[in-house]
Design an enzyme around this catalytic site. Sequence first.
Site, short mmCIF file in Angstrom:
data_model
loop_
_atom_site.label_atom_id
_atom_site.label_comp_id
_atom_site.label_asym_id
_atom_site.label_seq_id
_atom_site.Cartn_x
_atom_site.Cartn_y
_atom_site.Cartn_z
N GLU A 56 -9.83 2.45 3.61
CA GLU A 56 -9.59 2.20 5.04
C GLU A 56 -8.55 3.16 5.60
O GLU A 56 -8.54 3.47 6.79
CB GLU A 56 -9.15 0.76 5.27
CG GLU A 56 -7.82 0.40 4.65
CD GLU A 56 -7.41 -1.03 4.94
OE1 GLU A 56 -6.23 -1.24 5.25
OE2 GLU A 56 -8.25 -1.94 4.86
N GLU A 70 0.86 -1.19 0.00
CA GLU A 70 0.00 0.00 0.00
C GLU A 70 0.89 1.23 0.00
O GLU A 70 1.72 1.40 0.89
CB GLU A 70 -0.87 0.04 1.25
CG GLU A 70 -1.84 -1.11 1.40
CD GLU A 70 -2.49 -1.10 2.78
OE1 GLU A 70 -3.66 -0.73 2.86
OE2 GLU A 70 -1.80 -1.45 3.75
N ASP A 120 -6.13 -11.45 6.17
CA ASP A 120 -5.46 -10.15 6.24
C ASP A 120 -4.03 -10.30 6.76
O ASP A 120 -3.63 -11.35 7.26
CB ASP A 120 -6.26 -9.24 7.18
CG ASP A 120 -6.02 -7.76 6.93
OD1 ASP A 120 -5.11 -7.41 6.16
OD2 ASP A 120 -6.75 -6.94 7.53
N GLU A 155 -6.36 -6.99 -2.03
CA GLU A 155 -6.15 -5.58 -1.69
C GLU A 155 -5.01 -5.06 -2.58
O GLU A 155 -5.23 -4.77 -3.73
CB GLU A 155 -5.85 -5.40 -0.21
CG GLU A 155 -5.90 -3.93 0.20
CD GLU A 155 -5.57 -3.70 1.67
OE1 GLU A 155 -5.84 -2.61 2.16
OE2 GLU A 155 -5.01 -4.61 2.31
#
Length: 690
Positions: free
Chosen positions: A494, A200, A439, A488
């Site tokens: 988020e 990310e 996750d 993801e």
Amino acid sequence: MKRTTYHTISRRILQLSAPTDRKRVMHQIKLFTIIALLTLSYRAQAQGDKHYEITSPDHKLSVKIDAGERLLWSVKHDGTTVIEPSAIDLQLQGQLLGSRVKVSRATKTDVNKVIDTKLYKKRIVNDHHQELVLDCKGGYQVQFRAYDQGVAYRFVLDQKGLVTVLSERSSYVFADDPQAIIPFIDPKRSAGDKYQTSFENTYTRVALSSMKKDSLAFLPLLVELADGKKAVITEADLEEYPGMYLKRSETPNSLTSEMAPYPQTEKRGGYNNVQSVITSRERFIAKISGKRNLPWRVIAVSAQDKDLLNNDLVYELASPSRVSNIGWIKPGKVAWDWWNDWNISKVDFRAGINTTTYKYYIDFAAANKLEYIMLDEGWSEKADIMKVIPDLNLQEIIDYGRSKNVGVWLWTGMYTVNEKMDEAYGHYAKMGIKGFKIDFINRDDQKMVGFYYRAAKKAAEHQLLVDFHGAYKPTGLNRTYPNVLNFEGVFGIESFKALRKEVDFPGYETLVPYIRMLAGPLDHTPGAMRNATKKQYFTSYSMPMSQGTRCHQIALYITYEAPLNMMSDNPTVYMKEQESTDFIAAVPTVFDETIPLGGKVGEYTVVARRKGSTWFVAALNNWTARDIEVDLSPLGRSAFTAVIMQDGINADRDATDYKKQTITINPGSKIKVSLAPGGGWAARLNAIVK
């Protein structure tokens, strides 16, 4: 040039030189001779090379391969250089493949077939390409493919037993010094090991020559070519092999690959003790079967930016489905709890991780015809996936959902599900759970890539769906195991719960469709009903808001590919904003057809998706207000009744401002769309049947 020529030149130079200069001249002669001999050697090598070429079906993309002392590939698109000759090789223990290449056979094939899909952005994918297979002495092949949308290559091994892969070089040499749009690994979030990352980050636009030498980019990334063209680099069919990163090469204006070394030791740790954390690594990247395919190295190429919005390369290059019966796989939307922090109001019970709250979520999902609810972190003990907390009667929740035609998903950390995978899958599938959101995986070394495939395969055996979060980008696993709905690998909504105000999120969200989404579906988790302008935005963990307008959020449900799509805000807010909720709930999550209608990388996108006879069209904007014209003629000759959600006239001051209207659109119409800063536009077009 013959040897006698060197002697003749040498004698002539010495005759014309003064005695005092002869020492310097002799040095020049030696230097000249060395250069000439090297030139002769290179020419001899070039004459010994074998040259091959393949072209895309539309004849615009060409791949040239030079096989000799080195294995080089180069790519052009309609006269524009994509990459100049770039070396590829594979270093096994005791053998370098791609060096001193001896081709025993070259086979060129034209392929034109159809892939029938059911859980994708289109119902039919036309797999049309030209392929070249080079059988090389030393027990390997190299396969190259040219599609209209891009090119790819991979190594194929034919060795005995197990082999150790020390490294793989995939290089990309570009002309001039192009700008690139790159997601870099954030070293602050890597726990002391740069390969442990959540994948990310926002994008950085930088010239290749200005990349820091110690920076590492994860994929996909985009390079801006000449003539306004774009190239996106990624990989496909990654199985039991480490993922590829790119870094600046020693060669000017070029990138080269790097892979995570194989884990030597690891321990339980990380966030809430749900991760497997590397403590040391080996000096090799993989140990694999000597007879297998390696991942495809992919370059998607577009003449127009919008073409990147409808690229199928990763899906086409992935291994076909290994799940024979997919009738039980049901995509859909999810009423999600974590982002909104369980903040339900105007109820007579204490909201939180308890049975009553989740029954309320189920009632909301049923009322809005949502397929699922998600029990995110907190439903089980942190250390044990098999221990449900006392405040939850999980079977009661599942049974209540079943009575309302709403399925239940469970969140889990990677370590906790891996520790008891067979037990957990069997137990919760028997209870009636529909899927797991896994996750904090945060790695893509060979061992962890193996976890993805094992988790997907075993889930399919129990008819369980999977959403990989804290995950690397998709590489086609969703085709191989279609029960894997989402990944993801994106800086999702988020992050608003802790996002710095200076981060340009609408700008990022108008880059994602051209870069990250090219690899496959993404768990971006849209749906914020609290919307803010750039000046008004602030961070709130329990009452999070989005940057940009309400219609920007609505447009994300059409623009972004997500067979499992979250509705991230809480039921109370959605019921207050029922008009927006109704529009979102009616958007499918898989489609029969996708057509890009316009866009510019990092500025805006316009895309249309069809389900049955209904078209869903969306425009997504960065922080710059703009007026655009959307040509609907590619959608066919039907007239439409259109329900439109558009930025309100005051959306630049109040980002929640929007206007809903219902109009008739004539066949082939062009409509004007005004997009506010951080704005969006969405339409549902129902064909008028005469």
